[in-house]
Design an enzyme around this catalytic site. Sequence first.
Site: not given
Length: 340
Positions: A85, A214, A223, A250
């Site tokens: 991230y 993913h 999501h 998620d």
Amino acid sequence: MAKSRASMTGALALLAVAALLCAPAAAELARLENPAKNDGSLSLLVVGDWGRKGTYNQSRVADQMGRIGEKLSIDFVISTGDNFYKNGLTGVDDQAFEQSFTDIYTAKSLQKPWYLVLGNHDYRGDVLAQLSPVLRKIDSRFICMRSFIVNAEIVDFFFIDTTPFQLKYWTHPKESHYDWRGVAPREKYIASLLKDLDEAMRKSSAMWKIAVGHHTMRSVSDHGDTKELLQLLLPVLQANGVDFYINGHDHCLEHISSRDSPIQYFTSGGGSKAWRGVFQPNQDNLEFFYDGQGFMSLQLDQNEAEFIFYDVNGNILYQYSRTSLRKTSHLQPSSYVTDE
Ligand SMILES: *[C@@H]1O[C@H](CO)[C@@H](O)[C@H](O)[C@H]1NC(C)=O
């Protein structure tokens, strides 16, 4: 079976127009061998959505993975993506690689191969860096490719690059930059990938067939479902008798046994920041849902697959087993058969 094969053909046809003119013969997917244990069994951990330099309980999850990994004497680890991230890696020399991976998953039991797919956040950085063999020189565990197969004798894992499927990443480029080098144009990439997957899955004679990506196929968290995957990828999995689809994206832990398929869906996306308090029920059979952090283990032998979810303290939250739908007599010395 005939029906799902037909609907798969329909899904592929949607993409065929763009692909027809310029698609070269599909390249075969890379296939890696990871032997099972001597008794034929296999155990592994699955974690997703994790790389935050230890924050948001990433380190706590990592410690418990180390403890459970030891207990189960795992053979490898699967990452369902969003490895770094917020925007992937900036390059092969990005310190985040050590800070979020090497320096976090330090337990002895985790010094095994890590098979990783890319998530949408990884696509926001230098994707080629994450795929580069240079990272393997820094930490030999890190085996990240776009789409590939890992054969572990009783099971074939099909790792699938799902980010290019989702249209909004292509149509709203202002939200973020996505690194589509080696991927664009989308239609051609997806058509070729689905063809390769279908071929490889058809050839597989392993007792278990497991797909890993993913993005969610089915989910009750933020999501929700990914409609492009339901439309394009699911028919290929159904036509080839894939047993399980495992994903992240998620930030939760969940098991769904869907209304539309015998495939069982497992989300392991609790590697760091969790999306507490988000729950959007849908028409599916929700078997288990936890909106905190954690990870999953999977133990397999010829007859049985057992999934377990754990929280940040390593406590067992949920356990699910299923016996194989295939007959053991199908098992062949090599888990691959030729077309003839
Ligand atoms: C870490 O996990 C604990 C236990 O689930 C939770 O109470 C806490 O809020 C988590 N911390 C963060 C930063 O998410």
